[in-house]
Write a protein that holds these residues in place. Structure first.
Motif, PDB file in Angstrom:
ATOM      1  N   LYS A 269      41.379  44.351  34.117  1.00 16.00           N
ATOM      2  CA  LYS A 269      41.765  43.948  32.763  1.00 16.00           C
ATOM      3  C   LYS A 269      40.975  42.736  32.271  1.00 16.00           C
ATOM      4  O   LYS A 269      41.459  41.931  31.485  1.00 16.00           O
ATOM      5  CB  LYS A 269      43.279  43.701  32.657  1.00 16.00           C
ATOM      6  CG  LYS A 269      44.093  44.999  32.724  1.00 16.00           C
ATOM      7  CD  LYS A 269      45.338  44.954  31.873  1.00 16.00           C
ATOM      8  CE  LYS A 269      46.121  46.252  31.913  1.00 16.00           C
ATOM      9  NZ  LYS A 269      45.589  47.271  31.000  1.00 16.00           N
ATOM     10  N   ARG A 270      39.751  42.633  32.757  1.00 15.81           N
ATOM     11  CA  ARG A 270      38.836  41.573  32.307  1.00 15.81           C
ATOM     12  C   ARG A 270      39.515  40.194  32.325  1.00 15.81           C
ATOM     13  O   ARG A 270      39.407  39.404  31.392  1.00 15.81           O
ATOM     14  CB  ARG A 270      38.290  41.915  30.915  1.00 15.81           C
ATOM     15  CG  ARG A 270      36.993  41.205  30.603  1.00 15.81           C
ATOM     16  CD  ARG A 270      36.217  41.835  29.446  1.00 15.81           C
ATOM     17  NE  ARG A 270      36.924  41.823  28.181  1.00 15.81           N
ATOM     18  CZ  ARG A 270      36.484  42.392  27.059  1.00 15.81           C
ATOM     19  NH1 ARG A 270      35.297  42.990  27.034  1.00 15.81           N
ATOM     20  NH2 ARG A 270      37.184  42.362  25.958  1.00 15.81           N
ATOM     21  N   LYS A 271      40.246  39.931  33.414  1.00 16.78           N
ATOM     22  CA  LYS A 271      40.968  38.666  33.521  1.00 16.78           C
ATOM     23  C   LYS A 271      40.050  37.560  34.005  1.00 16.78           C
ATOM     24  O   LYS A 271      38.971  37.833  34.540  1.00 16.78           O
ATOM     25  CB  LYS A 271      42.161  38.842  34.464  1.00 16.78           C
ATOM     26  CG  LYS A 271      43.189  39.825  33.905  1.00 16.78           C
ATOM     27  CD  LYS A 271      44.351  40.049  34.853  1.00 16.78           C
ATOM     28  CE  LYS A 271      45.339  41.038  34.235  1.00 16.78           C
ATOM     29  NZ  LYS A 271      46.523  41.239  35.104  1.00 16.78           N
ATOM     30  N   ARG A 272      40.506  36.325  33.836  1.00 16.34           N
ATOM     31  CA  ARG A 272      39.662  35.186  34.123  1.00 16.34           C
ATOM     32  C   ARG A 272      40.408  34.125  34.934  1.00 16.34           C
ATOM     33  O   ARG A 272      41.584  33.864  34.695  1.00 16.34           O
ATOM     34  CB  ARG A 272      39.184  34.569  32.798  1.00 16.34           C
ATOM     35  CG  ARG A 272      38.335  35.532  31.966  1.00 16.34           C
ATOM     36  CD  ARG A 272      38.839  35.696  30.559  1.00 16.34           C
ATOM     37  NE  ARG A 272      38.304  36.900  29.916  1.00 16.34           N
ATOM     38  CZ  ARG A 272      37.376  36.903  28.971  1.00 16.34           C
ATOM     39  NH1 ARG A 272      36.878  35.769  28.539  1.00 16.34           N
ATOM     40  NH2 ARG A 272      36.948  38.031  28.456  1.00 16.34           N
ATOM     41  N   LEU A 273      39.673  33.523  35.851  1.00 16.57           N
ATOM     42  CA  LEU A 273      40.195  32.421  36.659  1.00 16.57           C
ATOM     43  C   LEU A 273      39.254  31.250  36.437  1.00 16.57           C
ATOM     44  O   LEU A 273      38.033  31.427  36.448  1.00 16.57           O
ATOM     45  CB  LEU A 273      40.185  32.830  38.134  1.00 16.57           C
ATOM     46  CG  LEU A 273      40.612  31.773  39.138  1.00 16.57           C
ATOM     47  CD1 LEU A 273      42.114  31.500  39.027  1.00 16.57           C
ATOM     48  CD2 LEU A 273      40.281  32.223  40.560  1.00 16.57           C
ATOM     49  N   ALA A 274      39.814  30.060  36.230  1.00 19.01           N
ATOM     50  CA  ALA A 274      38.953  28.910  35.969  1.00 19.01           C
ATOM     51  C   ALA A 274      39.560  27.668  36.589  1.00 19.01           C
ATOM     52  O   ALA A 274      40.681  27.706  37.105  1.00 19.01           O
ATOM     53  CB  ALA A 274      38.780  28.719  34.467  1.00 19.01           C
TER      54      ALA A 274
ATOM     55  N   LEU B 191      40.842  41.060  38.734  1.00 19.39           N
ATOM     56  CA  LEU B 191      40.089  40.485  37.621  1.00 19.39           C
ATOM     57  C   LEU B 191      39.398  41.589  36.804  1.00 19.39           C
ATOM     58  O   LEU B 191      39.415  41.582  35.574  1.00 19.39           O
ATOM     59  CB  LEU B 191      39.042  39.498  38.141  1.00 19.39           C
ATOM     60  CG  LEU B 191      39.592  38.267  38.889  1.00 19.39           C
ATOM     61  CD1 LEU B 191      38.456  37.490  39.565  1.00 19.39           C
ATOM     62  CD2 LEU B 191      40.354  37.339  37.941  1.00 19.39           C
ATOM     63  N   VAL B 192      38.786  42.544  37.526  1.00 19.92           N
ATOM     64  CA  VAL B 192      37.961  43.568  36.873  1.00 19.92           C
ATOM     65  C   VAL B 192      38.777  44.469  35.950  1.00 19.92           C
ATOM     66  O   VAL B 192      38.375  44.738  34.814  1.00 19.92           O
ATOM     67  CB  VAL B 192      37.235  44.429  37.939  1.00 19.92           C
ATOM     68  CG1 VAL B 192      36.634  45.691  37.323  1.00 19.92           C
ATOM     69  CG2 VAL B 192      36.156  43.605  38.651  1.00 19.92           C
TER      70      VAL B 192
ATOM     71  N   ARG C 120      45.299  41.245  29.567  1.00 18.17           N
ATOM     72  CA  ARG C 120      43.854  41.462  29.451  1.00 18.17           C
ATOM     73  C   ARG C 120      43.200  40.246  28.780  1.00 18.17           C
ATOM     74  O   ARG C 120      43.730  39.725  27.798  1.00 18.17           O
ATOM     75  CB  ARG C 120      43.580  42.700  28.587  1.00 18.17           C
ATOM     76  CG  ARG C 120      42.137  42.762  28.103  1.00 18.17           C
ATOM     77  CD  ARG C 120      41.803  44.021  27.360  1.00 18.17           C
ATOM     78  NE  ARG C 120      42.625  44.327  26.209  1.00 18.17           N
ATOM     79  CZ  ARG C 120      42.444  43.799  24.984  1.00 18.17           C
ATOM     80  NH1 ARG C 120      41.489  42.928  24.761  1.00 18.17           N
ATOM     81  NH2 ARG C 120      43.239  44.159  23.989  1.00 18.17           N
ATOM     82  N   ASP C 121      42.069  39.830  29.325  1.00 18.04           N
ATOM     83  CA  ASP C 121      41.257  38.748  28.760  1.00 18.04           C
ATOM     84  C   ASP C 121      41.885  37.358  28.878  1.00 18.04           C
ATOM     85  O   ASP C 121      41.316  36.383  28.395  1.00 18.04           O
ATOM     86  CB  ASP C 121      40.893  39.008  27.285  1.00 18.04           C
ATOM     87  CG  ASP C 121      39.830  40.091  27.142  1.00 18.04           C
ATOM     88  OD1 ASP C 121      38.912  40.119  27.977  1.00 18.04           O
ATOM     89  OD2 ASP C 121      39.915  40.885  26.199  1.00 18.04           O
TER      90      ASP C 121
END
Lengths: 350, 350
Positions: free
Chosen positions: B285-290, B282-283, B261-262
């Motif tokens: 577990k509030r994950k992020r891709l950058a 992504l939704v 998460r995060d």
């Protein structure tokens, strides 16, 4: 308690009609609530139709629940009979994992119990939601509703509200930020209201020029028509934050192009495959794409208190329970401004 | 100065061969450098082949440049004749925009001048890179190389090094973090070394079981074979950070599934369309891709100093300039451990 009236979908038709369901007795940590209003969320329809798989029939939808306390268990100190309360998307979680300890029950490592179509730890089987006369919920998952707000219009805050409020807070949206809200529906209209109340310069981003006037009434400072490539290019690399409420898979590349260096677009609606994202759009200005799921109970209470202070509610259209199937059709046609709310008196009278 | 020998690609063949190019005279802010070593980056090949479009021929590639100072302009105080210096991917930027003021010249709002195939502000035409006898560079874009390091093996730090170091710092990788490095090539092998030196628990994530032994020698604590679904599932939701060095479009969903998460996965290689990403990944577990692009000059110096302190260099295979076309073929076949470096003496002798 035990047997109560509810509206549920049967597997065959997806149409909702009246059934009897069982509600548990009030345990020492429980709050029993007579439901007065329940919002109609697009997730209700997805579940009734089994769009995401895993639907357990009969489905009693509804996770934007407002009501009055009728009874509390012995351990309950924060609520008493007659209190105006709310219940959102969750009714339980493990309370022991890292996420629960950080007040992020929605990300519970052991799986939060969703308000409907979740595993019922008390009665077995699955949980039944708010299209119902009453509900019994553990006190930790009951929210206090500010009495100064119109309770009918508060219902959608429990899902559409917290879903948009939480990412705006998590990504620290503040006064002066240029914030885009993509998509004007139940989520989008709340996103505009919150971002505006937080002091941001709010740009409504929509495919529909017809929504411009409404968006401005809701608090948008500008409207950007996403089909207009020239306008989209003028706004390239200029947004501090984008809240993407589009509820289906879509091409996110034109929106990523709007972000400033290091800025983030958060998905809250599209729980589906997205069109291929070009890696260069992220790499060349260190941009970020993320997702966000509703919000924790503590933050949901914070959101409700924020709404009380800022006089924020949802724009709603009231229906009786018998109109629910028509309402579903209209939600699917994007023909509601901006949330249907069921007056649950109509269930008692039916 | 002016006419110097270089190796360049012609439009027709993509093969490199010797040409004469012009280098500018040393202005008051310039440092003239005799090039001793130049790394071979996959970007060189992409440009020579015009994979990304916009190639201006003749292309003199090379942005992992090591050399000795031969002359400095009157305003130059930090460098003197004989100093061991480096030049990376950029040789100029506007120095006035928000990004430049934050020492992030790679994100210059007006466009940084890339070391090759960039717009030459001095002579007109386009810039020529490091497959050359010498280069003249504004002092702000010249790096000091720690004298304790093997200069041949330092060359790749100027691109492969900073490209992996910068996101590890930006996303605050620290002691005890579980960090995955995806892909073991020129970038990936530096990612392992840096994450290990920062105290992380490093997991090399690769499709090739054959790379396990090497990965461990480089500093990986574990190796995870991405084709093994069972192993991948065991590591689900467990990584604090993922550095994705895969240089082409691919399916990122199995990697997103590995994030906590995060947590964030950063792309540094794939400047291409990715396979469709599932929004739910992504939704939920509030994950992020950058994405992340090389690094600024200040951070590149910090990275070089970090390498000096921790005795970190690249693993290199030395070639003479005449072997460059063969080297390109081998890079494309992923047949190098882990970076070719050209001994530029061979150009003088040819």
């Amino acid at each position: 308690m035990s047997e109560v009236k509810a509206y549920a979908a049967k597997k065959e038709s997806g149409d909702l009609s009246q059934i009897e369901i069982e509600r548990r007795e009030t345990t020492k940590d429980d709050v029993a609530i007579e439901i007065t209003y329940c919002g109609v969320c697009h997730s209700d329809i997805h579940t009734v139709q089994n769009d995401w798989g895993g639907a357990m029939y009969p489905v009693v939808p509804g996770h934007e629940i407002i009501g009055r306390v009728t009874r509390v268990g012995d351990n309950v100190k924060d609520f008493k009979k007659g209190d105006l309360v709310g219940v959102g998307c969750m009714v339980d979680s493990c309370q022991t994992c890292a996420s629960c300890k950080e007040d992020l029950e929605q990300y519970c490592e052991n799986g939060a119990t969703m308000t409907y179509n979740g595993e019922d730890k008390h009665l077995g089987g699955h949980t039944f939601g708010g299209y119902s006369e009453s509900i019994v919920v553990n006190q930790k998952f009951v929210l206090t509703i500010p009495e100064n707000l119109d309770e009918k219009a508060v219902a959608p805050l429990l899902c559409a509200g917290i879903t948009t409020y939480s990412p705006l807070r998590q990504w620290d949206v503040k006064k002066g930020d240029k914030v885009g809200v993509i998509g004007l529906g139940g989520l989008g209209h709340m996103g505009i209201k919150f971002a505006h109340a937080m002091g941001a310069h709010v740009v409504m981003i929509t495919t529909s020029p017809g929504k411009a006037e409404d968006a401005k009434k809701l608090g948008a400072d500008e409207v950007l028509i996403s089909k207009n490539e020239e306008e989209m290019e003028k706004h390239a690399n200029s947004f501090d934050f984008l809240l993407n409420t589009i509820p289906v898979g879509h091409d996110t590349n034109p929106y990523i192009n709007l972000l400033k260096r290091d800025a983030t677009m958060v998905l809250v609606g599209a729980i589906e495959p997205l069109d291929p994202i070009h890696g260069g759009g992220l790499v060349l200005k260190r941009k970020r794409l993320a997702g966000s799921l509703i919000g924790g109970i503590k933050e949901t209470q914070e959101m409700l208190d924020f709404c009380g202070e800022h006089d924020i509610v949802s724009d709603v259209e009231m229906i009786d329970i018998e109109e629910i199937n028509t309402a579903y059709t209209r939600v699917k046609d994007n023909d509601v401004k901006y949330r249907f709310v069921i007056d649950m008196k109509s269930l008692k009278e039916s």
